[in-house]
Scaffold this motif. Structure first.
Motif, PDB file in Angstrom:
ATOM      1  N   GLN A  14     -31.953 -16.282  22.857  1.00  0.00           N
ATOM      2  CA  GLN A  14     -31.573 -15.840  24.200  1.00  0.00           C
ATOM      3  C   GLN A  14     -30.068 -16.000  24.449  1.00  0.00           C
ATOM      4  OE1 GLN A  14     -33.812 -18.177  26.976  1.00  0.00           O
ATOM      5  NE2 GLN A  14     -33.293 -20.120  25.989  1.00  0.00           N
ATOM      6  N   ALA A  17     -28.333 -12.714  23.915  1.00  0.00           N
ATOM      7  CA  ALA A  17     -28.427 -11.802  25.056  1.00  0.00           C
ATOM      8  C   ALA A  17     -27.422 -12.205  26.135  1.00  0.00           C
ATOM      9  CB  ALA A  17     -29.848 -11.802  25.608  1.00  0.00           C
ATOM     10  N   GLY A  46     -32.455  -9.037  29.128  1.00  0.00           N
ATOM     11  CA  GLY A  46     -32.940 -10.173  28.350  1.00  0.00           C
ATOM     12  C   GLY A  46     -33.963 -10.980  29.128  1.00  0.00           C
ATOM     13  N   ARG A  53     -30.650  -7.563  26.128  1.00  0.00           N
ATOM     14  CA  ARG A  53     -30.992  -7.456  24.709  1.00  0.00           C
ATOM     15  C   ARG A  53     -30.193  -6.316  24.070  1.00  0.00           C
ATOM     16  NH1 ARG A  53     -32.397 -11.931  22.901  1.00  0.00           N
ATOM     17  NH2 ARG A  53     -32.622 -10.779  20.959  1.00  0.00           N
ATOM     18  N   HIS A 188     -30.686  -2.415  15.848  1.00  0.00           N
ATOM     19  CA  HIS A 188     -31.144  -3.742  16.268  1.00  0.00           C
ATOM     20  C   HIS A 188     -31.418  -4.669  15.080  1.00  0.00           C
ATOM     21  CE1 HIS A 188     -31.341  -2.178  20.295  1.00  0.00           C
ATOM     22  NE2 HIS A 188     -32.176  -1.236  19.922  1.00  0.00           N
TER      23      HIS A 188
END
Length: 203
Positions: A14, A17, A46, A53, A188
């Motif tokens: 996290q 993000a 996120g 994200r 990604h």
């Protein structure tokens, strides 16, 4: 001129993000300093408020391509984690890659089609073999060629050939759109941690 840049936290924690949100703001400030406009064309939030994200940014203006290139690659936000006190790691990585947003659609015009009458062999009687009722149709912009001899009348074969050309062009456009979408998804998974092209820190 405009270019789209996709920023992604990949499969990172996290904090990535969180880092992406800060790098995005830094990019927007840098773009404004260069006289460029930015627009967040698409965002994926996120898990925590104010984080992302991924973000698709459209950059517009003179030298937008060169500016995007200066932000392309692995980006690093260097700061302590805001979520895990005492965590030793301070480098959070994000990837930024230019990407195509839409595949161009091919406009179908009969004026772009060369139609030639031709003969074909095989069964069908003497009329089919002697008369040039078959159709060879070529779509010049794409190079797609179809040959139709299913009917005994030239006009009917011509209509079928034009329909087949239109269908094949539409199928090609759909395949191109799927390829664009797949390329965006691959970004990604292409995040390389380490050796960043830019390292940014809180002011």
């Amino acid at each position: 001129m405009s270019v789209h840049l996709l920023l992604s936290a990949g499969r990172g924690p996290q904090e990535c993000a969180w880092a992406l949100a800060r790098l995005l703001r830094r990019l927007e400030v840098d773009a404004a300093r260069h006289g460029l406009e930015t627009h967040r064309a698409d965002t994926v939030p996120g898990e925590r408020p104010g984080t992302y994200r991924s973000v698709l940014v459209r950059i517009s203006g003179a030298d937008a391509e060169a500016f995007a290139a200066s932000w392309t690659g692995t980006l690093c936000w260097q700061a302590p984690s805001p979520y895990r006190a005492g965590a030793g790691r301070k480098n959070w990585y994000v990837t930024a890659q230019p990407c195509q947003v839409d595949a161009p659609r091919t406009a179908f015009r009969e004026a772009d089609v060369d139609i030639v009458a031709c003969r074909t062999g095989g069964p069908g009687g003497q009329h089919r073999n002697k008369a040039s009722t078959a159709v060879r149709a070529t779509h010049r912009p794409t190079g797609i060629v179809v040959v139709v001899d299913t009917e005994r009348q030239f006009s009917l074969n011509r209509g079928i050939a034009l329909r087949l050309l239109r269908e094949r062009i539409e199928q090609g456009d759909e395949a191109a759109e799927r390829a664009v979408t797949a390329a965006r998804r691959r970004v990604h998974d292409e995040l390389v941690r380490g050796d960043p092209v830019r390292v940014e820190r809180p002011s």
